[in-house]
Scaffold this motif. Structure first.
Motif, PDB file in Angstrom:
ATOM      1  N   TYR A   1     -60.784 -27.722 -18.392  1.00 35.38           N
ATOM      2  CA  TYR A   1     -61.737 -28.429 -19.061  1.00 35.38           C
ATOM      3  C   TYR A   1     -61.903 -28.084 -20.574  1.00 35.38           C
ATOM      4  O   TYR A   1     -61.395 -26.846 -20.937  1.00 35.38           O
ATOM      5  CB  TYR A   1     -63.049 -28.736 -18.576  1.00 35.38           C
ATOM      6  CG  TYR A   1     -63.963 -27.096 -18.414  1.00 35.38           C
ATOM      7  CD1 TYR A   1     -64.549 -26.785 -19.178  1.00 35.38           C
ATOM      8  CD2 TYR A   1     -63.494 -26.457 -17.303  1.00 35.38           C
ATOM      9  CE1 TYR A   1     -65.323 -25.438 -19.262  1.00 35.38           C
ATOM     10  CE2 TYR A   1     -64.199 -25.037 -17.383  1.00 35.38           C
ATOM     11  CZ  TYR A   1     -64.828 -24.682 -18.130  1.00 35.38           C
ATOM     12  OH  TYR A   1     -65.393 -23.352 -18.114  1.00 35.38           O
ATOM     13  N   GLY A   2     -62.496 -28.783 -21.455  1.00 38.25           N
ATOM     14  CA  GLY A   2     -62.939 -28.300 -22.705  1.00 38.25           C
ATOM     15  C   GLY A   2     -62.199 -28.819 -23.717  1.00 38.25           C
ATOM     16  O   GLY A   2     -61.286 -29.321 -23.455  1.00 38.25           O
ATOM     17  N   GLU A   3     -62.501 -28.148 -25.277  1.00 37.53           N
ATOM     18  CA  GLU A   3     -61.621 -28.411 -26.260  1.00 37.53           C
ATOM     19  C   GLU A   3     -60.313 -28.263 -26.128  1.00 37.53           C
ATOM     20  O   GLU A   3     -59.277 -29.205 -26.538  1.00 37.53           O
ATOM     21  CB  GLU A   3     -62.200 -28.070 -27.383  1.00 37.53           C
ATOM     22  CG  GLU A   3     -63.545 -28.424 -27.744  1.00 37.53           C
ATOM     23  CD  GLU A   3     -64.324 -27.906 -29.120  1.00 37.53           C
ATOM     24  OE1 GLU A   3     -63.542 -27.336 -29.920  1.00 37.53           O
ATOM     25  OE2 GLU A   3     -65.433 -28.058 -29.351  1.00 37.53           O
ATOM     26  N   LYS A   4     -59.575 -27.021 -25.667  1.00 37.56           N
ATOM     27  CA  LYS A   4     -58.181 -26.815 -25.726  1.00 37.56           C
ATOM     28  C   LYS A   4     -57.609 -27.694 -24.662  1.00 37.56           C
ATOM     29  O   LYS A   4     -56.400 -28.256 -24.911  1.00 37.56           O
ATOM     30  CB  LYS A   4     -58.176 -25.347 -25.246  1.00 37.56           C
ATOM     31  CG  LYS A   4     -58.827 -24.445 -26.382  1.00 37.56           C
ATOM     32  CD  LYS A   4     -58.235 -22.818 -25.937  1.00 37.56           C
ATOM     33  CE  LYS A   4     -58.777 -22.078 -27.188  1.00 37.56           C
ATOM     34  NZ  LYS A   4     -58.693 -20.603 -26.717  1.00 37.56           N
ATOM     35  N   HIS A   5     -58.302 -27.954 -23.473  1.00 39.53           N
ATOM     36  CA  HIS A   5     -57.490 -28.888 -22.530  1.00 39.53           C
ATOM     37  C   HIS A   5     -57.623 -30.335 -23.225  1.00 39.53           C
ATOM     38  O   HIS A   5     -56.430 -31.022 -22.959  1.00 39.53           O
ATOM     39  CB  HIS A   5     -58.363 -28.863 -21.231  1.00 39.53           C
ATOM     40  CG  HIS A   5     -57.750 -29.839 -20.322  1.00 39.53           C
ATOM     41  ND1 HIS A   5     -56.780 -29.551 -19.541  1.00 39.53           N
ATOM     42  CD2 HIS A   5     -58.395 -31.141 -19.879  1.00 39.53           C
ATOM     43  CE1 HIS A   5     -56.461 -30.851 -18.707  1.00 39.53           C
ATOM     44  NE2 HIS A   5     -57.492 -31.705 -18.871  1.00 39.53           N
ATOM     45  N   ASP A   6     -58.424 -30.653 -23.918  1.00 42.24           N
ATOM     46  CA  ASP A   6     -58.348 -31.976 -24.741  1.00 42.24           C
ATOM     47  C   ASP A   6     -57.266 -32.049 -25.486  1.00 42.24           C
ATOM     48  O   ASP A   6     -56.807 -33.210 -25.823  1.00 42.24           O
ATOM     49  CB  ASP A   6     -59.720 -32.173 -25.310  1.00 42.24           C
ATOM     50  CG  ASP A   6     -60.799 -32.559 -24.065  1.00 42.24           C
ATOM     51  OD1 ASP A   6     -60.764 -32.798 -23.065  1.00 42.24           O
ATOM     52  OD2 ASP A   6     -61.922 -32.333 -24.549  1.00 42.24           O
ATOM     53  N   VAL A   7     -56.949 -31.170 -26.318  1.00 43.81           N
ATOM     54  CA  VAL A   7     -55.894 -30.920 -27.444  1.00 43.81           C
ATOM     55  C   VAL A   7     -54.542 -31.309 -26.771  1.00 43.81           C
ATOM     56  O   VAL A   7     -53.693 -32.001 -27.041  1.00 43.81           O
ATOM     57  CB  VAL A   7     -56.069 -29.709 -28.270  1.00 43.81           C
ATOM     58  CG1 VAL A   7     -54.931 -29.442 -28.974  1.00 43.81           C
ATOM     59  CG2 VAL A   7     -57.445 -29.958 -29.079  1.00 43.81           C
TER      60      VAL A   7
ATOM     61  N   LYS B   1     -54.046 -34.653 -25.312  1.00 45.58           N
ATOM     62  CA  LYS B   1     -53.842 -35.478 -26.576  1.00 45.58           C
ATOM     63  C   LYS B   1     -52.304 -35.527 -26.879  1.00 45.58           C
ATOM     64  O   LYS B   1     -51.507 -36.665 -27.013  1.00 45.58           O
ATOM     65  CB  LYS B   1     -54.742 -35.323 -27.637  1.00 45.58           C
ATOM     66  CG  LYS B   1     -54.650 -36.261 -28.849  1.00 45.58           C
ATOM     67  CD  LYS B   1     -55.423 -35.847 -30.003  1.00 45.58           C
ATOM     68  CE  LYS B   1     -55.336 -36.841 -30.989  1.00 45.58           C
ATOM     69  NZ  LYS B   1     -56.148 -36.734 -32.224  1.00 45.58           N
TER      70      LYS B   1
ATOM     71  N   GLU C   1     -55.206 -21.316 -33.915  1.00 47.91           N
ATOM     72  CA  GLU C   1     -56.371 -22.475 -33.639  1.00 47.91           C
ATOM     73  C   GLU C   1     -55.603 -23.412 -32.469  1.00 47.91           C
ATOM     74  O   GLU C   1     -54.424 -23.925 -32.946  1.00 47.91           O
ATOM     75  CB  GLU C   1     -56.777 -22.908 -34.776  1.00 47.91           C
ATOM     76  CG  GLU C   1     -57.789 -24.143 -34.627  1.00 47.91           C
ATOM     77  CD  GLU C   1     -58.403 -24.681 -35.949  1.00 47.91           C
ATOM     78  OE1 GLU C   1     -59.113 -25.476 -35.848  1.00 47.91           O
ATOM     79  OE2 GLU C   1     -57.937 -24.361 -36.966  1.00 47.91           O
ATOM     80  N   TRP C   2     -56.156 -23.876 -31.808  1.00 46.78           N
ATOM     81  CA  TRP C   2     -55.562 -24.947 -30.808  1.00 46.78           C
ATOM     82  C   TRP C   2     -55.857 -26.178 -31.354  1.00 46.78           C
ATOM     83  O   TRP C   2     -56.996 -26.906 -31.379  1.00 46.78           O
ATOM     84  CB  TRP C   2     -56.349 -24.944 -29.401  1.00 46.78           C
ATOM     85  CG  TRP C   2     -55.693 -23.920 -28.414  1.00 46.78           C
ATOM     86  CD1 TRP C   2     -55.579 -22.462 -28.844  1.00 46.78           C
ATOM     87  CD2 TRP C   2     -55.193 -24.042 -26.948  1.00 46.78           C
ATOM     88  NE1 TRP C   2     -55.222 -21.771 -27.533  1.00 46.78           N
ATOM     89  CE2 TRP C   2     -54.811 -22.569 -26.629  1.00 46.78           C
ATOM     90  CE3 TRP C   2     -54.887 -25.225 -26.178  1.00 46.78           C
ATOM     91  CZ2 TRP C   2     -54.144 -22.423 -25.287  1.00 46.78           C
ATOM     92  CZ3 TRP C   2     -54.539 -24.853 -25.036  1.00 46.78           C
ATOM     93  CH2 TRP C   2     -54.011 -23.796 -24.583  1.00 46.78           C
ATOM     94  N   THR C   3     -54.823 -26.767 -32.026  1.00 46.38           N
ATOM     95  CA  THR C   3     -55.114 -27.942 -32.601  1.00 46.38           C
ATOM     96  C   THR C   3     -53.585 -28.775 -32.090  1.00 46.38           C
ATOM     97  O   THR C   3     -52.518 -28.049 -31.959  1.00 46.38           O
ATOM     98  CB  THR C   3     -54.942 -27.988 -34.044  1.00 46.38           C
ATOM     99  OG1 THR C   3     -53.858 -27.507 -34.599  1.00 46.38           O
ATOM    100  CG2 THR C   3     -56.147 -27.130 -34.727  1.00 46.38           C
TER     101      THR C   3
END
Length: 244
Positions: free
Chosen positions: A54-60, A63, A123-125
């Motif tokens: 879960y979280g921002e890194k998973h979302d990136v 995507k 950075e995880w982008t």
């Protein structure tokens, strides 16, 4: 022949994997199917993570997986690592230098090469993950706002000893395009013209200028997309690191 190979790969994926946790376009790997799947593709971008990520890194990561879902040479995958019970996939993660405190972690597996790590400090982008693939493979993944044919022309231009000639050849090819592609292609031509005039230093200068504008946050959403696309086109010139 290649189509049969891809079909076999797809069938294998359905046989051994399920859709990863909330990650459209991903597959789930474990210690039993890992080598079988990895060997089937030119490149596999793997996220080692907790069992229920879960979280921002998973979302990136999700995507990017959706964006690249149709790429036949590349696949994105997740390995869920448990530090309780049977500790599933813990040994698999440790094999690639990923401990409990490192999760989530990225490894890019390219045929015939050692795994490439996304630096812990990075950075995880989506851009950084995409560029990890772009910098370490020959797979075309197409950055937003770019044209595949002109990306290849940009690379040829940078490596050419006669950039003026390559510029003229590119200008001629713009006329062959559909109207909706001409505007994008004209940006490639503009950048090539600037490089002919000012040298390869123009790319670094322009990257800095555009990034500065975006970071200031004083442009509307439409302009942000336009500037981001111009940045992607600049990256398509793939300058050698010793010339940056």
């Amino acid at each position: 022949m290649y189509s049969s190979y891809i079909l076999g790969s797809i069938l294998l994926l359905f046989s051994f994997t399920r859709s990863a946790n909330g990650c459209k376009g991903c597959v789930s790997l474990d210690e039993y199917n890992f080598d079988k799947i990895i060997s089937r593709f030119e490149a596999v971008l793997v996220k080692f993570d907790v069992a229920y990520p879960y979280g921002e890194k998973h979302d990136v990561f999700t995507k990017l997986a959706e964006e690249l879902a149709q790429n036949e040479k590349l696949i994105l995958a997740e390995v869920g690592v448990k530090d309780y019970g049977d500790k599933e996939n813990e040994k698999l993660a440790l094999k690639f230098g990923v401990g409990k405190d490192d999760l989530p972690a990225i490894r890019l597996f390219v045929k015939g090469k050692s795994p490439v790590e996304l630096a812990k400090s990075a950075e995880w982008t989506v851009d950084n993950l995409r560029n990890l693939i772009k910098d370490n493979t020959d797979i075309y993944i197409g950055l937003p706002g770019c044209l595949e044919k002109f990306d290849k022309l940009a690379m040829e231009f940078v490596n050419s000893g006669n950039k003026q000639k390559k510029l003229e050849e590119t200008q001629a090819k713009v006329a062959e395009l559909k109207d909706n592609e001409k505007e994008t292609a004209s940006i490639y031509v503009k950048f090539m013209s600037k490089i002919v005039e000012s040298g390869l230093d123009f790319v670094n200068h322009e990257l800095g200028r555009l990034n500065k504008i975006l970071k200031q946050g004083k442009v509307n959403d439409k302009k942000k997309v336009e500037l981001a696309n111009r940045l992607n086109i600049l990256r398509s010139f793939s300058l050698p690191k010793d010339e940056l």
